[in-house]
Design an enzyme around this catalytic site. Structure first.
Site, PDB file in Angstrom:
ATOM      1  N   HIS A 198      47.808  19.213  19.791  1.00 54.36           N
ATOM      2  CA  HIS A 198      47.690  18.183  18.748  1.00 54.36           C
ATOM      3  C   HIS A 198      48.127  18.782  17.403  1.00 54.36           C
ATOM      4  O   HIS A 198      47.377  18.780  16.433  1.00 54.36           O
ATOM      5  CB  HIS A 198      46.259  17.669  18.673  1.00 54.36           C
ATOM      6  CG  HIS A 198      45.878  16.813  19.837  1.00 54.36           C
ATOM      7  ND1 HIS A 198      46.157  15.467  19.896  1.00 54.36           N
ATOM      8  CD2 HIS A 198      45.256  17.118  21.004  1.00 54.36           C
ATOM      9  CE1 HIS A 198      45.705  14.968  21.040  1.00 54.36           C
ATOM     10  NE2 HIS A 198      45.160  15.947  21.735  1.00 54.36           N
ATOM     11  N   HIS A 224      47.551  20.498  27.056  1.00 55.26           N
ATOM     12  CA  HIS A 224      48.503  19.522  27.632  1.00 55.26           C
ATOM     13  C   HIS A 224      49.907  19.695  27.040  1.00 55.26           C
ATOM     14  O   HIS A 224      50.347  18.942  26.179  1.00 55.26           O
ATOM     15  CB  HIS A 224      48.008  18.080  27.566  1.00 55.26           C
ATOM     16  CG  HIS A 224      47.398  17.603  26.289  1.00 55.26           C
ATOM     17  ND1 HIS A 224      48.019  17.702  25.062  1.00 55.26           N
ATOM     18  CD2 HIS A 224      46.226  16.975  26.053  1.00 55.26           C
ATOM     19  CE1 HIS A 224      47.259  17.169  24.140  1.00 55.26           C
ATOM     20  NE2 HIS A 224      46.158  16.722  24.711  1.00 55.26           N
ATOM     21  N   ASN A 227      52.657  17.139  25.339  1.00 54.94           N
ATOM     22  CA  ASN A 227      51.997  15.960  24.789  1.00 54.94           C
ATOM     23  C   ASN A 227      51.325  16.289  23.479  1.00 54.94           C
ATOM     24  O   ASN A 227      50.654  17.311  23.345  1.00 54.94           O
ATOM     25  CB  ASN A 227      50.986  15.395  25.789  1.00 54.94           C
ATOM     26  CG  ASN A 227      51.634  14.977  27.098  1.00 54.94           C
ATOM     27  OD1 ASN A 227      51.317  15.489  28.156  1.00 54.94           O
ATOM     28  ND2 ASN A 227      52.576  14.056  27.032  1.00 54.94           N
ATOM     29  N   GLY A 257      52.420  11.482  36.476  1.00 55.28           N
ATOM     30  CA  GLY A 257      53.551  10.576  36.560  1.00 55.28           C
ATOM     31  C   GLY A 257      53.790   9.769  35.307  1.00 55.28           C
ATOM     32  O   GLY A 257      54.742   8.973  35.253  1.00 55.28           O
ATOM     33  N   HIS A 258      52.958   9.965  34.293  1.00 58.62           N
ATOM     34  CA  HIS A 258      53.087   9.218  33.044  1.00 58.62           C
ATOM     35  C   HIS A 258      53.245  10.145  31.835  1.00 58.62           C
ATOM     36  O   HIS A 258      54.041   9.860  30.938  1.00 58.62           O
ATOM     37  CB  HIS A 258      51.862   8.323  32.822  1.00 58.62           C
ATOM     38  CG  HIS A 258      51.595   7.389  33.951  1.00 58.62           C
ATOM     39  ND1 HIS A 258      52.435   6.334  34.276  1.00 58.62           N
ATOM     40  CD2 HIS A 258      50.587   7.354  34.852  1.00 58.62           C
ATOM     41  CE1 HIS A 258      51.952   5.687  35.319  1.00 58.62           C
ATOM     42  NE2 HIS A 258      50.828   6.278  35.690  1.00 58.62           N
ATOM     43  N   HIS A 259      52.485  11.218  31.794  1.00 61.98           N
ATOM     44  CA  HIS A 259      52.475  12.096  30.623  1.00 61.98           C
ATOM     45  C   HIS A 259      53.663  13.057  30.573  1.00 61.98           C
ATOM     46  O   HIS A 259      54.153  13.374  29.483  1.00 61.98           O
ATOM     47  CB  HIS A 259      51.181  12.918  30.582  1.00 61.98           C
ATOM     48  CG  HIS A 259      49.995  12.160  30.081  1.00 61.98           C
ATOM     49  ND1 HIS A 259      49.301  11.268  30.854  1.00 61.98           N
ATOM     50  CD2 HIS A 259      49.380  12.166  28.858  1.00 61.98           C
ATOM     51  CE1 HIS A 259      48.305  10.754  30.147  1.00 61.98           C
ATOM     52  NE2 HIS A 259      48.335  11.269  28.936  1.00 61.98           N
ATOM     53  N   ASP A 281      42.897  15.638  32.248  1.00 59.18           N
ATOM     54  CA  ASP A 281      42.724  14.941  30.966  1.00 59.18           C
ATOM     55  C   ASP A 281      42.147  13.545  31.217  1.00 59.18           C
ATOM     56  O   ASP A 281      42.465  12.579  30.514  1.00 59.18           O
ATOM     57  CB  ASP A 281      44.040  14.857  30.201  1.00 59.18           C
ATOM     58  CG  ASP A 281      43.848  14.472  28.730  1.00 59.18           C
ATOM     59  OD1 ASP A 281      42.726  14.652  28.209  1.00 59.18           O
ATOM     60  OD2 ASP A 281      44.803  13.978  28.113  1.00 59.18           O
ATOM     61  N   ALA A 315      46.622   6.841  26.649  1.00 60.32           N
ATOM     62  CA  ALA A 315      45.244   7.129  26.233  1.00 60.32           C
ATOM     63  C   ALA A 315      44.558   7.968  27.302  1.00 60.32           C
ATOM     64  O   ALA A 315      43.748   7.468  28.073  1.00 60.32           O
ATOM     65  CB  ALA A 315      44.476   5.826  26.027  1.00 60.32           C
ATOM     66  N   GLY A 316      44.925   9.250  27.369  1.00 62.81           N
ATOM     67  CA  GLY A 316      44.346  10.058  28.427  1.00 62.81           C
ATOM     68  C   GLY A 316      44.866   9.583  29.765  1.00 62.81           C
ATOM     69  O   GLY A 316      45.873   8.872  29.861  1.00 62.81           O
TER      70      GLY A 316
END
Length: 395
Positions: A198, A224, A227, A257-259, A281, A315-316
């Site tokens: 972050h 992560h 991200n 499959g998304h992040h 996460d 969102a996570g």
């Protein structure tokens, strides 16, 4: 209460003696037919000429998990218990309940809740809890991701109060914040893994931060990877580039499959052999299917395994680590190597030397998988976990 980060002891109630035969993953990273003998700890790995069509691997270690089964770390003790039971059903035998950025009072209350559960002996029927991951609030307001806007700089009194909780096993810091380096050194001295995440920092700032923490004997990681930190460009490698180039950093990856694209995951694998750490996460909606949920007080919608805020931002996740294992194998990673990303690597990243491999003397944290990599059985410290809910399909 002062920080105490030695490996947790097993519950006083002994596990009954058990055996489990199949293709056993050895510490050398190869599968061989064998029979595992264990109580609370592994007592013997017996070699066999033939064994059932079953994969036996170390229990999964999740260093980054906010919630699951309707519970969230920020809920307090009952939320921690719910998430620990939910993820245990999917092979996670060790996890770090992870905070989200909220007011300092709420963050400290959440750490107190983790401590309460740990001091009560853990979670019967759930994963072992060797500590917490303090992901918020020492992050950048410019890279909040799905975190609420309560980020603050890691001022020394706040760092001291967090460490006094006695439960910090991992922390996330944005290196560009005032006091971040001093905070990183303090957390490292207390035995916590120091993660970069972050963040808006440039590559040089991240590189200097990682070197300083490693130079002081600390363990470093990417929170992560990719991200909430930007990507890698030729003239601007950014935080991700600095972390990929670091010779010792462990790299958390959310393989849902998304992040993260599968090729980005394989890039991390190539850059850091043996140091990729698959994490969930996961948020409270993990295990509950599609519908409405929340994260840090923010409304979240889950559709097709993708969790988003109102504006469409991720969102996570609702990932469980058995799904991450299957995705790694689908990406072309051999099962033995993928299992290391869920066991040996995260255990080493957290300084947990009593788990992560299947050898005599270590905790009997064991997962048995069918030939198609579906969870068949889970043991935490030798105790069987009731699989009273069907395992979720990979999102």
């Amino acid at each position: 209460m002062t920080t105490s980060l030695s490996s947790p002891t097993l519950p006083s109630a002994p596990a009954s003696s058990s055996t489990l035969a199949g293709q056993v993953l050895g510490p050398d990273g190869t599968f061989r037919p064998g029979r595992l003998h264990f109580g609370a700890r592994i007592t013997e790995v017996e070699a066999l000429d033939r064994a059932p069509d079953r994969w036996i691997v170390p229990g999964f270690v999740d260093s980054h998990v906010h919630g699951g089964g309707g519970g969230d770390t920020m809920d307090g003790p009952e939320g921690v218990r719910l998430l620990a039971r939910q993820h245990a059903r999917h092979g996670t035998t060790t996890l770090l309940p992870t905070t989200i950025t909220q007011t300092w009072e709420q963050v400290m209350a959440a750490l107190g809740g983790v401590r309460e559960v740990m001091e009560a002996g853990g979670v019967p029927g759930g994963a072992d809890l060797p500590g917490a991951h303090l992901e918020g609030p020492f992050i950048s307001m410019g890279r909040l991701g799905a975190q609420p806007p309560y980020a603050v700089a890691p001022a020394p009194p706040l760092v001291a109060e967090a460490l006094a909780s006695g439960v910090i096993r991992a922390v996330t810091l944005a290196p560009e914040l005032p006091g971040a380096l001093e905070a990183g050194l303090a957390f490292a001295a207390a035995g916590a893994r120091v993660g970069v995440g972050h963040t808006l920092a440039d590559a040089d700032t991240v590189t200097a931060f990682l070197r300083a923490v490693r130079g002081a004997g600390g363990r470093v990681a990417a929170t992560h990877l990719f991200n909430a930190m930007g990507g890698v460009e030729g003239r601007a490698p950014g935080p991700a580039g600095a972390l990929l180039a670091d010779p010792e950093a462990y790299l958390e990856v959310i393989l849902d499959g998304h992040h993260v694209h599968a090729l980005s995951f394989l890039l991390a694998r190539a850059a850091a052999p043996g140091r990729v750490v698959l994490v969930s996460d996961a948020m409270r909606a993990a295990g509950l299917g599609d519908g409405e949920s929340e994260l840090g007080g923010q409304p979240v919608t889950v559709r097709g395994g993708r969790a988003t805020l109102g504006g469409g931002a991720l969102a996570g996740s609702v990932l469980t680590l058995d799904g991450a294992l299957r995705r790694a194998v689908q990406a072309g990673v051999p099962l033995a190597e993928a299992a290391r990303m869920l066991g040996a690597a995260p255990a080493a990243s957290l300084g947990l030397h009593d788990r992560g491999e299947l050898r005599p003397g270590l905790r009997a944290d064991v997962v048995a998988l069918t030939g198609d990599l579906t969870i068949e059985s889970v043991h935490v410290g030798g105790q069987p976990i009731p699989l009273d809910r069907p395992c979720l399909e990979m999102p």
